[in-house]
Every structure is written in structure tokens, then in C-alpha cells.
Design an enzyme around this catalytic site. Sequence first.
Site, mmCIF file in Angstrom:
data_model
loop_
_atom_site.group_PDB
_atom_site.id
_atom_site.type_symbol
_atom_site.label_atom_id
_atom_site.label_comp_id
_atom_site.label_asym_id
_atom_site.label_seq_id
_atom_site.Cartn_x
_atom_site.Cartn_y
_atom_site.Cartn_z
ATOM 1 N N TRP A 180 39.440 36.254 33.086
ATOM 2 C CA TRP A 180 40.307 37.060 33.959
ATOM 3 C C TRP A 180 41.460 37.573 33.102
ATOM 4 C CZ3 TRP A 180 45.536 35.814 34.966
ATOM 5 C CH2 TRP A 180 46.202 36.810 35.701
ATOM 6 N N GLU A 234 36.267 37.857 36.299
ATOM 7 C CA GLU A 234 36.978 37.788 37.589
ATOM 8 C C GLU A 234 37.772 39.057 37.848
ATOM 9 O OE1 GLU A 234 39.715 34.507 37.832
ATOM 10 O OE2 GLU A 234 40.364 35.006 39.867
ATOM 11 N N LYS A 241 40.340 41.619 40.227
ATOM 12 C CA LYS A 241 41.580 41.465 40.991
ATOM 13 C C LYS A 241 41.996 42.799 41.591
ATOM 14 C CE LYS A 241 46.034 39.139 40.634
ATOM 15 N NZ LYS A 241 46.736 38.037 39.990
ATOM 16 N N ASP A 290 37.674 35.802 43.615
ATOM 17 C CA ASP A 290 38.794 34.946 43.994
ATOM 18 C C ASP A 290 39.221 35.368 45.394
ATOM 19 O OD1 ASP A 290 41.619 34.250 44.402
ATOM 20 O OD2 ASP A 290 41.591 33.563 42.324
ATOM 21 N N HIS A 335 42.092 37.761 45.985
ATOM 22 C CA HIS A 335 42.134 39.042 45.271
ATOM 23 C C HIS A 335 41.571 40.226 46.041
ATOM 24 C CE1 HIS A 335 42.352 37.016 41.036
ATOM 25 N NE2 HIS A 335 43.279 36.598 41.872
ATOM 26 N N HIS A 359 36.330 31.601 43.154
ATOM 27 C CA HIS A 359 37.633 30.959 42.994
ATOM 28 C C HIS A 359 38.181 30.835 44.403
ATOM 29 C CE1 HIS A 359 39.284 31.409 38.624
ATOM 30 N NE2 HIS A 359 38.256 30.595 38.715
ATOM 31 N N ASP A 402 48.355 37.672 47.158
ATOM 32 C CA ASP A 402 47.625 36.708 46.333
ATOM 33 C C ASP A 402 48.529 35.542 45.942
ATOM 34 O OD1 ASP A 402 45.731 35.622 44.552
ATOM 35 O OD2 ASP A 402 46.589 36.759 42.883
ATOM 36 N N ASP A 432 48.101 32.210 46.258
ATOM 37 C CA ASP A 432 47.477 30.973 45.777
ATOM 38 C C ASP A 432 47.979 29.721 46.482
ATOM 39 O OD1 ASP A 432 45.662 31.888 43.485
ATOM 40 O OD2 ASP A 432 47.548 32.860 42.956
ATOM 41 N N ASP A 461 41.104 27.475 43.044
ATOM 42 C CA ASP A 461 42.159 28.164 42.294
ATOM 43 C C ASP A 461 43.383 28.382 43.175
ATOM 44 O OD1 ASP A 461 43.741 29.624 40.614
ATOM 45 O OD2 ASP A 461 42.508 31.428 40.620
HETATM 46 C C1 RNT Z 1 44.778 35.166 38.649
HETATM 47 C C2 RNT Z 1 43.399 34.614 38.689
HETATM 48 C C3 RNT Z 1 43.157 33.509 37.712
HETATM 49 C C4 RNT Z 1 44.325 32.542 37.670
HETATM 50 C C5 RNT Z 1 44.193 31.479 36.654
HETATM 51 C C6 RNT Z 1 45.410 30.636 36.545
HETATM 52 O O1 RNT Z 1 45.059 35.964 39.703
HETATM 53 O O2 RNT Z 1 43.099 34.177 39.971
HETATM 54 O O3 RNT Z 1 41.966 32.873 38.014
HETATM 55 O O4 RNT Z 1 44.571 32.005 38.925
HETATM 56 O O5 RNT Z 1 43.882 32.074 35.458
HETATM 57 ZN ZN ZN Z 2 41.255 33.112 40.251
#
Ligand code: RNT
Ligand code: ZN
Length: 418
Positions: A185, A226, A228, A259, A262, A286, A294, A296, A326
Site C-alpha cells: 500500500w 491495496e 485507497k 480495506d 477505503h 483489511h 478512513d 481505522d 487493520d
Molecule cells: C492505509 C492502509 C494501510 C495501513 C497500514 C498501517 O490506509 O490501510 O494498510 O493501515 O499500512
Molecule cells: Zn489497510
Amino acid sequence: MSRIEKNYLAAKEEYAALGVDTDAALRRLAAEPVSIHAWQGDDVKGFEAVEHDLTGGCQVTGNYPGAARNAGELRQDLDKAMSLLAGTLRVNLQAHEVDKMFPGQDRDALTIDNYADWLAWAQERKIGLDLAPAYYSHEKLDHGLSLSHPDLAIRKFWIDHGKACRRIGAQFGKVLGTPCLCNVWVPDGFKDIPADRLILRQRPLESLDATFEENFPETELLDAVESKLFGIGAESFTVGSHDFYLSYAAKNHKLICLDSGHFHPTESIGDKISAICCQQGKILLHVSRGVRWDSDHVILLNDELLSIARETIRGAGKNQVYIALDYFDASINRVGAWVIGTRNMQKALLVALLEPFAKICEAEYSFDFTSRMAQMEAAKALPWGAVWNYFCETNNIPPDWEFMENIRTYENQVLSRR
Ligand code: RNT
Ligand code: ZN
């Protein structure tokens, strides 16, 4: 007979009447790998010789005491979390979560020697390791660009970093006997509208091809990319958008990593699983929780998670859905964050495994959509909690109502002294 066992036997009977085998569901749950993200424990800081600010559009908020300050502490915290979890667990590292760096060494020159203690630790615990190159929190992420930077020297630095990580990952996979998922990513993007989008997408294509040049057997290494939608500071344009990576993955036989933070909040990750798997055969998730953006957050047992789990179990069919977590929250106890989120992931999988799928499909296949709806709603009230408690009891881990006591003791004895 314990109360939990008694409740389980009653639930088992109720499920059996619907054609669901709870013992089989429990076996499958125990075998379903979940990759725990190490970076919840150190606030995505890593342990390089020089400390870097977190960049790349990710944000960790909160200052709860006790973050791991080195890889040894991180492993100690992961051990604590894993002692409160059952099932098949893996650990996922960000590349800068090294044991140590050698003098003068930078990320482009990492080798397995930077992770020797991680490898020994994983070997002892018989768990798999995953690894993600870290293209952020470093001065070579310049003007927000890494693999797409116009300067060849900067691109080369990051290409070499990716190559190094793939080599390390393949060694993890070889030694541990389970392929390492190496997920690329990159945060590349712009705060405001770019003029030349095309060049910004052509350059990283070449960089990715160079990164993936070396071949490793799939028994040792699995590559993922990955996508985004946007990041903080890269609101207007992300080089590695979903369209960019979905095509790249399909064309180059890589896994696409989705993810759940994302995408636009109204998009369903659950729906994407079968759409991708029926063509590509495998996918990396993820699992995260965005709150308005986003962000997390720790994953909760909400509709989105249930839908992801359901599609992992059902929609993917014979395909392979790899589950990695994640999220990172520094405002609560970090061991608690791991335990709560991982348990939620597993509970969601259990709910999916216990769904009377065949029965509901029967209604659907005969176009009886009213019965389908009635049964899907009825399934929500099935006693899966009794099955979950039994899973905990038979795996010698405390039930949900009791693990916090254990974490509190660890906080008092270990975390609060850091
Ligand atoms: C970032 C991505 C990635 C991160 C990690 C820490 O938006 O989701 O996977 O969360 O690299
Ligand atoms: Zn991620």
C-alpha cells in the site's frame, strides 16, 4: 456439566433442526486464519533507529499509556492478546516494526536479520507471519509521492524496499510453512487536483513491475496490492485508487486488498468479495471500521462486519478470502483493542457459519423472496452466543464478560510501568 455446556447443547439442538451442524461450524471457525495487525500495539510507529512522524495520511489519535516501545514489548503485548484468543492466528507486521536496524541501514536494505527475533518467536508459537512494506513515515516519501515520484532515485529507494520485504516475506513463508502475505500500500496522492494524472499512474506501474520482478513460490509468498479512496492530506487524488489496483491485480495475478475503510461509506465490501473472487479466485481483506472517514476504529460486531464475514464464508465459495485486521486506536488499552476486534471478527465468522444457508437459498432459488426475508430475519435471533461461549470454554480462554479483568491486571503490572 457447566452452564455453558448445557446452553451449548440446547443451541446445538435448535440449530440441528434447521440443518446446521454446530460442531462442524466450531471446527471451521478454529481453522479460519485471522491475521492480527501488530501495529495496533505501537501506534504504527515502528522501531527504526531514527524516530519518524507518522505520515502518509494515516492518523493515530489518543495517548493511552503503555504503547510498545520496541519489538520485544510488542511481542509481549501480542502474547498477552493471543492468550485471550483462540483459533488460527497469524501476525502481520509493518516493515518498520523491526527487531533492530544495523548502523547506516535504511529500509531499502532490510534483510531477514532485521526480523530474526520475530521469526524465532513465530516459529515457537507455530504461527504465520505477514509483512507490509512501509512507504510512509520517512523523508523519502517526498511531496506525498513514493513509487510515483518523478525522481528515479526516490522511486528506486522504494522499489528496493518492496523487493527487500518480498524476500523477507518469502523467508518467513518458507521457515514457517505458510505463505506470507506481502501487501503493498502506498500513500501517494495529492491534497489538490492534479494536472497530469496519467503520468502519475504510469510511473508507479513501472515501479510495481520492478518490485514484483523476482519470483517466489506461492507456498512462500503471496503478493497483494491495496487500494485507497483518499487520505488526510491526499483528499483530491490517490494514485493507487481502486480502479488502478483492481486492474493491476487482475492483469498481474496479484491479490487485490480491500480495506473496509477505503471506500465510500455507502459501498459494501461484502458485495465486492464475490464479484472479485468469481474472477480472481482470491482476495485479501483489511478489516477496519471507518467512522465518517478512513479512521481505522476498532472493528465492532456491526452489520458491515457481519456482511464481510458472511460473504467470506458463503459468497466466496471455494475461493480463498484472506482475513487481516487493520485498525489502530491509541485512546484505549491496546491489548484490549486487539482482543475485542479479533473476537468480533471471529464472532462474525461464527454467525455466518451457523446461518441456515441451504434453507434460505431454497427460498431464493424458488423465487420465494418473502420466505427468504423471513428466514434471514429469523436467523438473527438464533442462539449463536451460546456456541461462542462454548468455543471460548473449550479453548480455555475467558468468555467475553471476563477477559477485561485479565487485561486490567496486565495493564497494572506491565503497561502502566512503561
Ligand atoms: C492505509 C492502509 C494501510 C495501513 C497500514 C498501517 O490506509 O490501510 O494498510 O493501515 O499500512
Ligand atoms: Zn489497510
